[in-house]
Write an enzyme that holds these catalytic residues in place. Structure first.
Site, PDB file in Angstrom:
ATOM      1  N   ARG A  81      62.307  35.114  29.557  1.00 39.65           N
ATOM      2  CA  ARG A  81      61.000  35.782  29.649  1.00 39.65           C
ATOM      3  C   ARG A  81      59.908  34.796  30.043  1.00 39.65           C
ATOM      4  NH1 ARG A  81      58.043  39.927  25.381  1.00 39.65           N
ATOM      5  NH2 ARG A  81      56.102  40.146  26.571  1.00 39.65           N
ATOM      6  N   ARG A  90      59.796  42.698  31.734  1.00 40.44           N
ATOM      7  CA  ARG A  90      60.350  41.508  31.075  1.00 40.44           C
ATOM      8  C   ARG A  90      61.848  41.647  30.850  1.00 40.44           C
ATOM      9  NH1 ARG A  90      56.726  43.607  26.811  1.00 40.44           N
ATOM     10  NH2 ARG A  90      55.342  43.497  28.597  1.00 40.44           N
ATOM     11  N   ASP A  93      62.370  41.552  25.211  1.00 45.50           N
ATOM     12  CA  ASP A  93      61.212  41.710  24.331  1.00 45.50           C
ATOM     13  C   ASP A  93      61.765  41.930  22.930  1.00 45.50           C
ATOM     14  OD1 ASP A  93      58.708  42.030  23.329  1.00 45.50           O
ATOM     15  OD2 ASP A  93      58.323  43.993  24.231  1.00 45.50           O
ATOM     16  N   ASP A  95      60.691  42.571  18.950  1.00 44.66           N
ATOM     17  CA  ASP A  95      59.639  42.875  17.988  1.00 44.66           C
ATOM     18  C   ASP A  95      60.185  42.780  16.572  1.00 44.66           C
ATOM     19  OD1 ASP A  95      57.571  43.443  19.818  1.00 44.66           O
ATOM     20  OD2 ASP A  95      58.428  45.433  20.190  1.00 44.66           O
TER      21      ASP A  95
END
Length: 493
Positions: A81, A90, A93, A95
């Site tokens: 990334r 991207r 990712d 989270d």
């Protein structure tokens, strides 16, 4: 120990491969307990690019939340990334969605994720593996929130690659121990201490672990992660550059701990340069050498050695003697007296075949004197044992100097090894009898189709005793024995 729930997504490149790679990298510091199915979703909130592939994962980790958050960003970078724009597409990712028993604003991030309830692409995969989790603010479970969310844009993939549980942690079908399993020729950029200065190296690692009968295999994918984490760990302990032996020791110890291995051996070889001046013309240059460290770790501790490899010129005394005898006969036949012929041969360097040689020395000690072992000194020990040192850049007067020096200093391959040992004992004369030294030499023969090789080793005490008496003292301590390991390619690569 924390139970953590993550949301992972990708909408660039090979999306499944990116997600699997990120999950594999998580295994280096955490236990991945569950992974959801793959769900395809369209980008939302202005994010650009094609459709996302999303999963949720449950991990168990000892990392504190702030450390884990930093780790997740480093994994994103490792997968590829690039943070060019906040809403750009991207390859990965990650989270941090939820941590059981933790509800807090950490400044850079908040747990639970403040927008979790509004994100179907996070809620639906998470509900598959943890529907009973309760969001503190709403008091509703993840399962309830997922059912109430807009699911039209979230499509479960019917067929996809799977992230399996740790196969390596299962018991093997045949319960026999494995003496060596690992990886070799792993290349990394490392920053190490040479002469008190930080120097950048192209390093090459080899690592092996011994497995108990109930361990199926080592995590090959985890070795690369261990390299990065152990190197960063060593570098973060001090403002000073890391010593090569600290790096290999840290990695070996980490392999034993994380892989539950019986023991581990790690070798790092890195090329470096030292400033050198040619012997006659005085031209400045940089000569290349190899810095090598080997560490062995088991449940009782770590032992390591550090050494160098250096090249030089070797001249054969046997062929030189034959040329001298022939030259003496030629001079006598030409009318020279025996005394004049010998005086002439003594004054001139006699021809012989010569070749490049590569010498190696390792030194290991358990006391605080290890800090006194400098790469520059080890290079001097090896080069001074050769017929002559060599240089990359040589003018004609320098070439004559090197050739003349070598032919006036002929040595057998065994002489080089004895010279390395003797010089090591001299340079480190105040080191204890428990100090270990190994010397080896390979001559790349010029007129033969084979190479010549010699090796010797032992503790300082064993070698000092042999020098005092001049008699064979029996088998001496070899490298594997001193380290407390077994002979393997790691020790002789």
């Amino acid at each position: 120990m924390y139970l953590v729930y993550l949301g992972l997504g990708s909408n660039l490149g090979d999306r499944q491969s990116n997600l699997l790679q990120a999950l594999q990298k998580l295994r280096a510091s955490s236990e991945v307990e569950a992974v959801s199915s793959y769900y395809e979703t369209q980008p939302v909130a202005g994010v650009s690019g094609p459709a996302f592939l999303n999963v949720a994962a449950k991990i168990r980790t000892q990392l504190e939340p702030e450390v884990l958050e930093t780790k997740l960003r480093s994994i994103e970078t490792a997968v590829g990334r690039q943070r060019t724009a906040p809403l750009s597409a991207r390859p990965i990712d990650i989270d941090l969605l939820f941590i059981e028993g933790v509800a807090r604003d950490f400044g850079r991030f908040e747990v639970p994720h403040p927008f979790l309830a509004e994100r179907p692409y996070n809620l639906i995969p998470l509900a598959e593996i943890a529907p009973e989790l309760v969001l503190p603010k709403s008091g509703r479970t993840i399962g309830e929130l997922a059912l109430a969310s807009h699911t039209a844009g979230v499509v479960k993939k019917a067929r996809s690659l799977h992230f399996f549980a740790n196969r390596q942690e299962e018991e093997p079908d045949v319960k026999l121990s494995i003496d060596r399993a690992g990886v070799s020729n792993v290349k990394r950029i490392v920053r190490l201490d040479i002469g008190g200065k930080e120097t950048v190296f192209n390093g090459e690692f080899s690592m092996v672990a011994d497995l108990a009968p109930d361990r199926a295999g080592v995590h090959m994918s985890r070795f690369s992660e261990l390299l990065e984490e152990a190197t960063l760990d060593v570098l973060s302990r001090s403002q000073d550059p890391a010593r090569i032996q600290d790096v290999v020791s840290s990695i070996a110890r980490e392999i034993v701990d994380s892989q539950q291995a019986l023991r581990a051996d790690v070798r790092l070889r890195a090329t470096f340069g030292l400033e050198r001046w040619t012997p006659v013309s005085g031209k400045r240059g940089e000569e290349t050498y190899a810095l090598v460290a080997i560490a062995h770790a088991d449940r009782t501790g770590v032992r390591r050695v550090v050494g160098v490899e250096a090249e030089g010129m070797t001249a054969c005394p046997c062929a030189q003697l034959m040329v001298r005898e022939h030259s003496l006969r030629e001079l006598l036949e030409a009318g020279f007296s025996q005394a004049d012929a010998n005086r002439a041969l003594d004054a001139l360097p006699v021809a012989t075949h010569n070749q490049r040689g590569r010498g190696t020395v390792f030194v290991g000690t358990d006391d605080d004197r290890e800090a006194q072992i400098a790469a520059e000194d080890l290079v001097e020990i090896v080069e001074n044992s050769m017929s002559s040192e060599t240089y990359d850049l040589l003018k004609r007067p320098d070439e004559f100097f090197v050739v003349n020096k070598a032919h006036r200093n002929p040595k057998f391959v065994e002489d080089f090894v004895r010279g390395i040992l003797a010089r090591a004992l001299d340079v480190y004369e105040d080191f204890s009898d428990d100090t270990f030294v190994l010397a080896s030499q390979v001559n790349y023969e010029s007129i033969h189709k084979h190479d010549a090789f010699a090796e010797a080793f032992g503790t300082f005490g064993e070698l000092r005793a042999e020098l005092r008496t001049g008699t064979y003292r029996g088998a001496k301590t070899d490298l594997a024995t001193w380290l407390g390991t077994k002979t393997s390619p790691i020790l002789s690569a």
